[in-house]
Write a protein that holds these residues in place. Structure first.
Motif, PDB file in Angstrom:
ATOM      1  N   VAL A 280     -55.970  69.139 -31.056  1.00 37.13           N
ATOM      2  CA  VAL A 280     -55.406  69.691 -29.817  1.00 37.13           C
ATOM      3  C   VAL A 280     -54.202  68.842 -29.414  1.00 37.13           C
ATOM      4  CG1 VAL A 280     -55.853  70.176 -27.385  1.00 37.13           C
ATOM      5  CG2 VAL A 280     -57.619  70.621 -29.089  1.00 37.13           C
ATOM      6  N   GLY A 281     -54.361  67.520 -29.517  1.00 35.83           N
ATOM      7  CA  GLY A 281     -53.276  66.614 -29.175  1.00 35.83           C
ATOM      8  C   GLY A 281     -52.055  66.856 -30.048  1.00 35.83           C
ATOM      9  N   LYS A 282     -52.294  67.073 -31.331  1.00 32.37           N
ATOM     10  CA  LYS A 282     -51.184  67.314 -32.261  1.00 32.37           C
ATOM     11  C   LYS A 282     -50.447  68.587 -31.865  1.00 32.37           C
ATOM     12  CE  LYS A 282     -51.015  64.505 -35.828  1.00 32.37           C
ATOM     13  NZ  LYS A 282     -52.200  63.876 -36.397  1.00 32.37           N
ATOM     14  N   THR A 283     -51.233  69.620 -31.574  1.00 27.57           N
ATOM     15  CA  THR A 283     -50.635  70.890 -31.167  1.00 27.57           C
ATOM     16  C   THR A 283     -49.764  70.674 -29.932  1.00 27.57           C
ATOM     17  OG1 THR A 283     -52.718  71.834 -31.851  1.00 27.57           O
ATOM     18  CG2 THR A 283     -51.209  73.309 -30.762  1.00 27.57           C
ATOM     19  N   TYR A 284     -50.273  69.886 -29.020  1.00 31.47           N
ATOM     20  CA  TYR A 284     -49.575  69.566 -27.781  1.00 31.47           C
ATOM     21  C   TYR A 284     -48.214  68.926 -28.068  1.00 31.47           C
ATOM     22  CZ  TYR A 284     -49.064  67.044 -23.299  1.00 31.47           C
ATOM     23  OH  TYR A 284     -48.626  66.534 -22.117  1.00 31.47           O
ATOM     24  N   THR A 285     -48.219  67.911 -28.935  1.00 28.07           N
ATOM     25  CA  THR A 285     -46.934  67.252 -29.203  1.00 28.07           C
ATOM     26  C   THR A 285     -45.987  68.166 -29.989  1.00 28.07           C
ATOM     27  OG1 THR A 285     -47.938  66.174 -31.134  1.00 28.07           O
ATOM     28  CG2 THR A 285     -47.759  64.864 -29.145  1.00 28.07           C
ATOM     29  N   GLU A 286     -46.549  69.012 -30.865  1.00 23.77           N
ATOM     30  CA  GLU A 286     -45.677  69.923 -31.612  1.00 23.77           C
ATOM     31  C   GLU A 286     -45.042  70.961 -30.693  1.00 23.77           C
ATOM     32  OE1 GLU A 286     -44.694  69.618 -34.593  1.00 23.77           O
ATOM     33  OE2 GLU A 286     -46.159  68.263 -35.487  1.00 23.77           O
ATOM     34  N   VAL A 287     -45.852  71.472 -29.766  1.00 21.23           N
ATOM     35  CA  VAL A 287     -45.385  72.541 -28.882  1.00 21.23           C
ATOM     36  C   VAL A 287     -44.233  72.057 -28.008  1.00 21.23           C
ATOM     37  CG1 VAL A 287     -46.078  73.806 -26.809  1.00 21.23           C
ATOM     38  CG2 VAL A 287     -47.473  73.920 -28.865  1.00 21.23           C
ATOM     39  N   LYS A 288     -44.276  70.800 -27.614  1.00 20.70           N
ATOM     40  CA  LYS A 288     -43.220  70.262 -26.761  1.00 20.70           C
ATOM     41  C   LYS A 288     -41.883  70.179 -27.472  1.00 20.70           C
ATOM     42  CE  LYS A 288     -45.588  66.760 -24.566  1.00 20.70           C
ATOM     43  NZ  LYS A 288     -45.971  66.154 -23.289  1.00 20.70           N
ATOM     44  N   HIS A 289     -41.947  70.071 -28.807  1.00 24.30           N
ATOM     45  CA  HIS A 289     -40.716  70.095 -29.573  1.00 24.30           C
ATOM     46  C   HIS A 289     -39.713  69.041 -29.142  1.00 24.30           C
ATOM     47  CE1 HIS A 289     -38.687  72.319 -32.635  1.00 24.30           C
ATOM     48  NE2 HIS A 289     -39.749  73.093 -32.695  1.00 24.30           N
ATOM     49  N   ARG A 290     -40.193  67.858 -28.872  1.00 24.66           N
ATOM     50  CA  ARG A 290     -39.271  66.798 -28.475  1.00 24.66           C
ATOM     51  C   ARG A 290     -38.448  66.372 -29.684  1.00 24.66           C
ATOM     52  NH1 ARG A 290     -43.486  63.204 -25.010  1.00 24.66           N
ATOM     53  NH2 ARG A 290     -43.175  64.239 -23.021  1.00 24.66           N
ATOM     54  N   PRO A 291     -37.254  65.828 -29.457  1.00 26.17           N
ATOM     55  CA  PRO A 291     -36.444  65.385 -30.607  1.00 26.17           C
ATOM     56  C   PRO A 291     -37.168  64.286 -31.371  1.00 26.17           C
ATOM     57  CG  PRO A 291     -35.498  64.607 -28.544  1.00 26.17           C
ATOM     58  CD  PRO A 291     -36.580  65.576 -28.183  1.00 26.17           C
ATOM     59  N   ARG A 292     -37.016  64.314 -32.684  1.00 28.47           N
ATOM     60  CA  ARG A 292     -37.744  63.346 -33.507  1.00 28.47           C
ATOM     61  C   ARG A 292     -37.023  62.011 -33.578  1.00 28.47           C
ATOM     62  NH1 ARG A 292     -38.830  67.287 -38.454  1.00 28.47           N
ATOM     63  NH2 ARG A 292     -36.697  67.881 -37.989  1.00 28.47           N
ATOM     64  N   PHE A 293     -35.732  62.058 -33.314  1.00 31.59           N
ATOM     65  CA  PHE A 293     -34.970  60.803 -33.227  1.00 31.59           C
ATOM     66  C   PHE A 293     -33.718  61.086 -32.425  1.00 31.59           C
ATOM     67  CE2 PHE A 293     -33.911  63.036 -37.138  1.00 31.59           C
ATOM     68  CZ  PHE A 293     -32.545  63.195 -37.002  1.00 31.59           C
TER      69      PHE A 293
ATOM     70  N   LEU B  68     -22.594  52.041 -44.494  1.00 30.14           N
ATOM     71  CA  LEU B  68     -22.540  52.843 -43.281  1.00 30.14           C
ATOM     72  C   LEU B  68     -23.814  52.577 -42.487  1.00 30.14           C
ATOM     73  CD1 LEU B  68     -21.478  56.264 -44.840  1.00 30.14           C
ATOM     74  CD2 LEU B  68     -19.999  54.433 -43.994  1.00 30.14           C
ATOM     75  N   GLY B  69     -23.849  53.000 -41.236  1.00 29.62           N
ATOM     76  CA  GLY B  69     -25.063  52.772 -40.467  1.00 29.62           C
ATOM     77  C   GLY B  69     -25.210  53.735 -39.316  1.00 29.62           C
ATOM     78  N   VAL B  70     -26.450  54.040 -38.961  1.00 28.74           N
ATOM     79  CA  VAL B  70     -26.721  54.729 -37.696  1.00 28.74           C
ATOM     80  C   VAL B  70     -27.807  53.930 -36.997  1.00 28.74           C
ATOM     81  CG1 VAL B  70     -26.083  57.080 -38.345  1.00 28.74           C
ATOM     82  CG2 VAL B  70     -28.402  56.295 -38.769  1.00 28.74           C
ATOM     83  N   SER B  71     -27.770  53.975 -35.673  1.00 29.65           N
ATOM     84  CA  SER B  71     -28.757  53.218 -34.916  1.00 29.65           C
ATOM     85  C   SER B  71     -29.514  54.163 -33.998  1.00 29.65           C
ATOM     86  CB  SER B  71     -28.043  52.148 -34.097  1.00 29.65           C
ATOM     87  OG  SER B  71     -28.984  51.340 -33.453  1.00 29.65           O
ATOM     88  N   LEU B  72     -30.825  54.140 -34.057  1.00 28.44           N
ATOM     89  CA  LEU B  72     -31.626  55.007 -33.187  1.00 28.44           C
ATOM     90  C   LEU B  72     -31.747  54.373 -31.810  1.00 28.44           C
ATOM     91  CD1 LEU B  72     -34.500  56.230 -35.545  1.00 28.44           C
ATOM     92  CD2 LEU B  72     -32.138  56.977 -35.357  1.00 28.44           C
ATOM     93  N   SER B  73     -31.981  55.218 -30.812  1.00 26.32           N
ATOM     94  CA  SER B  73     -31.995  54.723 -29.433  1.00 26.32           C
ATOM     95  C   SER B  73     -33.199  53.841 -29.146  1.00 26.32           C
ATOM     96  CB  SER B  73     -31.963  55.910 -28.473  1.00 26.32           C
ATOM     97  OG  SER B  73     -33.086  56.743 -28.722  1.00 26.32           O
ATOM     98  N   ARG B  74     -34.254  53.965 -29.963  1.00 25.51           N
ATOM     99  CA  ARG B  74     -35.412  53.084 -29.817  1.00 25.51           C
ATOM    100  C   ARG B  74     -36.247  53.147 -31.088  1.00 25.51           C
ATOM    101  NH1 ARG B  74     -40.356  55.599 -28.540  1.00 25.51           N
ATOM    102  NH2 ARG B  74     -40.194  57.813 -28.138  1.00 25.51           N
ATOM    103  N   ASN B  75     -37.261  52.326 -31.178  1.00 20.24           N
ATOM    104  CA  ASN B  75     -38.092  52.322 -32.373  1.00 20.24           C
ATOM    105  C   ASN B  75     -38.921  53.603 -32.461  1.00 20.24           C
ATOM    106  OD1 ASN B  75     -41.125  51.092 -33.462  1.00 20.24           O
ATOM    107  ND2 ASN B  75     -39.343  50.983 -34.762  1.00 20.24           N
ATOM    108  N   ARG B  76     -38.733  54.359 -33.543  1.00 20.26           N
ATOM    109  CA  ARG B  76     -39.452  55.617 -33.700  1.00 20.26           C
ATOM    110  C   ARG B  76     -40.387  55.621 -34.893  1.00 20.26           C
ATOM    111  NH1 ARG B  76     -38.707  60.236 -31.176  1.00 20.26           N
ATOM    112  NH2 ARG B  76     -40.826  60.278 -31.934  1.00 20.26           N
ATOM    113  N   GLY B  77     -40.430  54.513 -35.595  1.00 19.69           N
ATOM    114  CA  GLY B  77     -41.312  54.439 -36.767  1.00 19.69           C
ATOM    115  C   GLY B  77     -40.581  54.808 -38.051  1.00 19.69           C
ATOM    116  N   HIS B  78     -41.105  54.292 -39.139  1.00 20.51           N
ATOM    117  CA  HIS B  78     -40.499  54.443 -40.448  1.00 20.51           C
ATOM    118  C   HIS B  78     -40.144  55.892 -40.799  1.00 20.51           C
ATOM    119  CE1 HIS B  78     -41.293  54.193 -45.045  1.00 20.51           C
ATOM    120  NE2 HIS B  78     -40.016  54.214 -44.791  1.00 20.51           N
ATOM    121  N   GLN B  79     -41.106  56.806 -40.624  1.00 16.58           N
ATOM    122  CA  GLN B  79     -40.894  58.196 -41.041  1.00 16.58           C
ATOM    123  C   GLN B  79     -39.746  58.867 -40.286  1.00 16.58           C
ATOM    124  OE1 GLN B  79     -43.185  59.911 -43.585  1.00 16.58           O
ATOM    125  NE2 GLN B  79     -42.983  57.732 -43.948  1.00 16.58           N
TER     126      GLN B  79
END
Ligand code: UDP
Ligand code: MG
Length: 328
Positions: free
Chosen positions: A295-308, A71-82
């Motif tokens: 602070v940067g990490k907090t910023y990206t977490e707060v935005k809650h963007r989809p991870r994939f 089976l397979g799924v394909s991500l819309s772009r490269n998001r990194g291994h994790q």
């Protein structure tokens, strides 16, 4: 016996060189497991294409077409291994009883799967694959990795030594993992927080049989840095401590200078002055940088963007599984 519909989750980024061989070996192994009853006949291999620029996805599509096992799924772009791995686990979560994640290059010994499944049958929900030796790694990678694990533990992150992402997770462990919503993903740090009964399986790590590592030094360092700053605020505390230290030291120095002045000594020390200005300036910038990182990490977490974001999926596992895998 616990239900054992197994999904092998394999993230792939530009892996056209290894995929056909990996698919062949994985199929052979899984067929043996199914034939021996260790995995149910509905077990599948789930490839996650992490926005590859080569023909990785075409190969996955072809594999799926030719064989219901893949089976397979394909991500819309490269998001990194994790993130790719997480996408695979979240897809597998409610389709199987357990998943085992592994790399596409089969550096992790596939023969260890039996031991993983045995631990699962003994009631473990998470089984960590741990390398018995790092002989196939460069001295540099071995040493820095050792240092990294020490540093992580010292800073309070419960990582399992020499465990990469070769890991078994039961459906409920994946379900629990899905509740951790962080964007700065470091799965090796998060999975131990999930809890449940765990075990360790040791295996030999091989060399990549084809293609180049997709983790160059830069990516590796930033991964290590992420690991630390996503789990620990010790670096910030260290800065505070250093700040205190420097403050009291300068108070003492000031006192000394004052006494010298009163006693009539004149201090020349231009070099000392310049030296300390640059030193303190450097320390301050470093401290700001570390705080900025949080602070940067907090910023990206707060935005809650989809991870994939999944672009296409080949998840039709209703096609009948072959009667006898071992003969194919
Ligand atoms: N990988 C991925 N996305 C990336 C980089 C790597 O999905 O951006 C996958 C890669 O295809 C492989 C796994 O992650 O299956 C581990 O990568 P690699 O073997 O290159 O790392 P190394 O073993 O050298 O640490
Ligand atoms: Mg590898």
């Amino acid at each position: 016996m616990r239900p054992n519909k197994l999904y092998l989750v394999i993230p792939c980024y530009n892996e056209e060189e290894v995929l056909p061989e990996t698919a062949r070996r994985v199929k052979e192994k899984l067929s043996r497991l199914i034939a021996g009853g260790a995995a149910s006949p509905e077990s599948r291999v789930l490839f996650v294409n992490d926005g590859s620029r080569d023909s990785t996805w075409e190969i996955i599509c072809k594999l799926h077409e030719e064989d219901p096992l893949f089976l397979g799924v394909s991500l819309s772009r490269n998001r990194g291994h994790q993130n790719a791995l997480l996408a695979g686990l979240m897809t597998a979560m409610d389709r199987c009883d357990l998943s085992i994640s592994m790399d596409a290059d089969l550096q992790d010994d596939i023969e260890a799967l039996d031991a993983f499944l045995a631990r699962y049958q003994e009631g473990c929900d998470v089984v960590y694959g741990v390398r018995s030796s790092r002989a196939s790694d460069t001295v540099f990678k071995r040493e820095t990795a050792g240092l990294f694990y020490k540093l992580m533990r010292w800073m309070g992150t419960p990582v399992v030594d020499n465990h990469a992402d070769y890991r078994l997770m039961s459906a409920r462990a994946m379900e629990a993992l899905s509740q951790f919503e962080e964007v700065n993903l470091f799965l090796r740090g998060i999975v131990p927080l999930v809890g449940f009964k765990t075990a360790i399986v040791t295996y030999e790590r091989h060399e990549r049989f084809a293609g180049m590592s997709k983790y160059p030094l830069g990516k590796m360092l930033s991964f290590a840095f992420d690991g630390i700053t996503s789990f620990s605020t010790v670096p910030i505390r260290l800065i505070t401590l250093a700040g205190f230290g420097i403050f009291f030291a300068s108070l003492a120095a000031l006192l000394v200078f004052l006494i010298q002045k009163l006693l009539g000594y004149t201090v020349q020390g231009w070099a000392t002055l310049m030296g300390s200005i640059w030193l303190i300036g450097g320390i301050q910038l470093l401290a700001l940088g570390v705080i900025g990182e949080y602070v940067g990490k907090t910023y990206t977490e707060v935005k809650h963007r989809p991870r994939f974001i999944i672009e296409s999926a080949l998840l039709d596992d209703s096609r009948p599984a072959p009667e006898d895998f071992s003969r194919r």
